[in-house]
Design a protein around this motif. Sequence first.
Motif, PDB file in Angstrom:
ATOM      1  N   GLY B 218       0.828  -1.203   0.000  1.00 16.81           N
ATOM      2  CA  GLY B 218       0.000   0.000   0.000  1.00 16.81           C
ATOM      3  C   GLY B 218       0.860   1.249   0.000  1.00 16.81           C
ATOM      4  N   PRO B 219       0.538   2.245   0.845  1.00 16.04           N
ATOM      5  CA  PRO B 219       1.305   3.502   0.834  1.00 16.04           C
ATOM      6  C   PRO B 219       2.744   3.336   1.315  1.00 16.04           C
ATOM      7  N   ASP B 220       3.091   2.130   1.866  1.00 12.65           N
ATOM      8  CA  ASP B 220       4.453   1.915   2.353  1.00 12.65           C
ATOM      9  C   ASP B 220       5.380   1.336   1.292  1.00 12.65           C
ATOM     10  N   ASN B 242      -7.369   7.593  -5.110  1.00 12.56           N
ATOM     11  CA  ASN B 242      -8.083   6.367  -5.447  1.00 12.56           C
ATOM     12  C   ASN B 242      -7.103   5.204  -5.567  1.00 12.56           C
ATOM     13  N   PRO B 243      -7.037   4.311  -4.564  1.00 11.81           N
ATOM     14  CA  PRO B 243      -6.031   3.234  -4.622  1.00 11.81           C
ATOM     15  C   PRO B 243      -6.328   2.174  -5.677  1.00 11.81           C
ATOM     16  N   GLY B 247      -2.077  -1.230  -7.899  1.00 10.96           N
ATOM     17  CA  GLY B 247      -1.419  -2.531  -8.070  1.00 10.96           C
ATOM     18  C   GLY B 247      -1.176  -2.842  -9.535  1.00 10.96           C
ATOM     19  N   ASP B 248      -2.145  -2.484 -10.390  1.00  9.55           N
ATOM     20  CA  ASP B 248      -1.988  -2.740 -11.824  1.00  9.55           C
ATOM     21  C   ASP B 248      -0.866  -1.870 -12.406  1.00  9.55           C
ATOM     22  N   ALA B 249      -0.755  -0.638 -11.923  1.00  4.67           N
ATOM     23  CA  ALA B 249       0.319   0.249 -12.389  1.00  4.67           C
ATOM     24  C   ALA B 249       1.683  -0.320 -11.981  1.00  4.67           C
ATOM     25  N   VAL B 284      -2.515   6.423  -7.865  1.00  3.72           N
ATOM     26  CA  VAL B 284      -3.400   6.806  -6.758  1.00  3.72           C
ATOM     27  C   VAL B 284      -3.908   8.229  -6.984  1.00  3.72           C
ATOM     28  N   ALA B 285      -3.061   9.066  -7.585  1.00  2.34           N
ATOM     29  CA  ALA B 285      -3.423  10.468  -7.818  1.00  2.34           C
ATOM     30  C   ALA B 285      -4.341  10.650  -9.032  1.00  2.34           C
ATOM     31  N   ALA B 286      -4.606   9.562  -9.787  1.00  2.48           N
ATOM     32  CA  ALA B 286      -5.489   9.649 -10.972  1.00  2.48           C
ATOM     33  C   ALA B 286      -6.848   9.032 -10.632  1.00  2.48           C
ATOM     34  N   PRO B 287      -7.934   9.561 -11.235  1.00  2.00           N
ATOM     35  CA  PRO B 287      -9.262   9.104 -10.816  1.00  2.00           C
ATOM     36  C   PRO B 287      -9.642   7.699 -11.276  1.00  2.00           C
ATOM     37  N   LEU B 288      -9.074   7.204 -12.390  1.00  2.00           N
ATOM     38  CA  LEU B 288      -9.516   5.925 -12.950  1.00  2.00           C
ATOM     39  C   LEU B 288      -8.395   4.896 -12.945  1.00  2.00           C
TER      40      LEU B 288
END
Lengths: 312, 312
Positions: B218-220, B242-243, B247-249, B284-288
């Motif tokens: 996650g954020p770590d 938006n998490p 994971g896909d990125a 995370v910073a992108a909406p989709l």
Amino acid sequence: MILTVTLNTALDVTYEVDGLRPHCSHRVRTVRGRAGGKGVNVARVLTALGHSTQVTGLVGGPTGELVRADLAASGLADRLHQVAGDTRRTVTVVAGDVGDATVFNEPGPRVGEREWAEFLAHYRESVRGAQAVVLSGSVPPGVPVTCYHDLIRVAAARGVPTVLDTSGAPLLAALPAHPDLVKPNAAELSEVTRVANTGQAAERLREAGAGAVVASLGPDGLLAVTGQGRWRAVPGEHLLGNPTGAGDACVAALAAALAQAHDVSSVDWPRALTEAVAVSAAAVAAPLAGEYDDAVRERLLATVHVDGTSLS
Amino acid sequence: MILTVTLNTALDVTYEVDGLRPHCSHRVRTVRGRAGGKGVNVARVLTALGHSTQVTGLVGGPTGELVRADLAASGLADRLHQVAGDTRRTVTVVAGDVGDATVFNEPGPRVGEREWAEFLAHYRESVRGAQAVVLSGSVPPGVPVTCYHDLIRVAAARGVPTVLDTSGAPLLAALPAHPDLVKPNAAELSEVTRVANTGQAAERLREAGAGAVVASLGPDGLLAVTGQGRWRAVPGEHLLGNPTGAGDACVAALAAALAQAHDVSSVDWPRALTEAVAVSAAAVAAPLAGEYDDAVRERLLATVHVDGTSLS
């Protein structure tokens, strides 16, 4: 034949989940889809009551194909008119037996001006030979707010009586066309009239053009305000279950009575209201909109209490 | 070319509502649909990072047609294999800016034995010329639990390295086929190994057959346990957003590094992990899902902290 009109048909999808937890991800256990929209539900009930029906309205896109396939599988006569946009879905999330379902209603496809004109022509043909027309539900984007007004005029010009079940602006705009019977619920009545008293609000709708007003009062039955008098019809017992579709079952029974009477002034109101209360309550006892429990209907027919004053 | 495999493709539908109230009816303000499933999201990120990709997997029915149309509109090369069942939908309900979204994941269509055999033949052709294969996500009903095992074997026989991002039984069943790189998150790792410590759990996956394990925290950031050593990569800042899709990125960045190295033992891990952390945080910073904010990625690349022990 009774023609039902559903401008905003839908694929009613039901998701069964283990429990609804806002802001979480849910694995959907089962997905079911069936043709929906209020007029489609009315047609299902009319068919089960033994009446010949046809379903018209607007449908389109891949979701529309699923709607049409389900109508065919349900044995409902499909006179829907094709539009370019994709028919909407409604998603009902059922979480075990805990509480009422959570429902998401998509707005519906945008309908073009030309598509609406084409539907009007198609509807003019569909009305021929109908004993009554039922106009139900919300209006998709792009369809004029006067749509029900215009559809009622066409039916009236052919001597076909109309039942209208909608709310808000499309209801208000339709009244000058003199729908024979209007069936709002108490909340819809007070919203459009800004009058809290249901009887007074129903009188306002008659003054604005409605022939008769039958207001549904949920488990407390129906109030009819007509040119022949006022009646209250109350079920003999309160049933628990799924209230979705009870209003559509009520409309089906009223439309059947209107079709039989030919004219709203000839409706046998105590008898029509008894049937409408019994089938509405029997719809509450059934799991899906458009269905009712016939044993419950038979039982309730004998227990509905009708009270009223006839003017004749 | 990097081939991404999505066995359970989806139409990801987003409903915007005013507020989520369980057991109530909601008017959906806007409906958006786009092609989804984890491998599709990976392909979107790979394309944005400048890599050539092809999307394969299973698709079918009217919902599948919408998925294919959106892939075409997104400029993604479609090598999906057609099945008879209707592709699933996911419904994400967004209620203003209040809290995380509420998500409903349909299970997906049932895939027949013959359809699976036909897909295997189609996949054998698709793998030719790939520099890496990415295998992502859940498995639709009817597809054998050993599906990823079999797909990894086919790629390995052609010398094409594989990245696997799945969970539960399909992950466990795949390990004996020696996926080159496995990317579970911490919860998935402890679920399949029943070991709470992430590093120890990752070692277990390597013992069971995985070439390298990159666990997302996650954020770590990330923990990589590989044949060349262990590394921790931590972002220089924590981003809110938006998490979904982070994971896909991450998988996209790792697949790009693996494709470039040709062999998992030649991956430049500090560099690959830095890119993976930066692009995940930028997602995370992108909406989709499948998108990322490139300015954020560029900024973060300079701030990711990588700590570790190389065995070489």
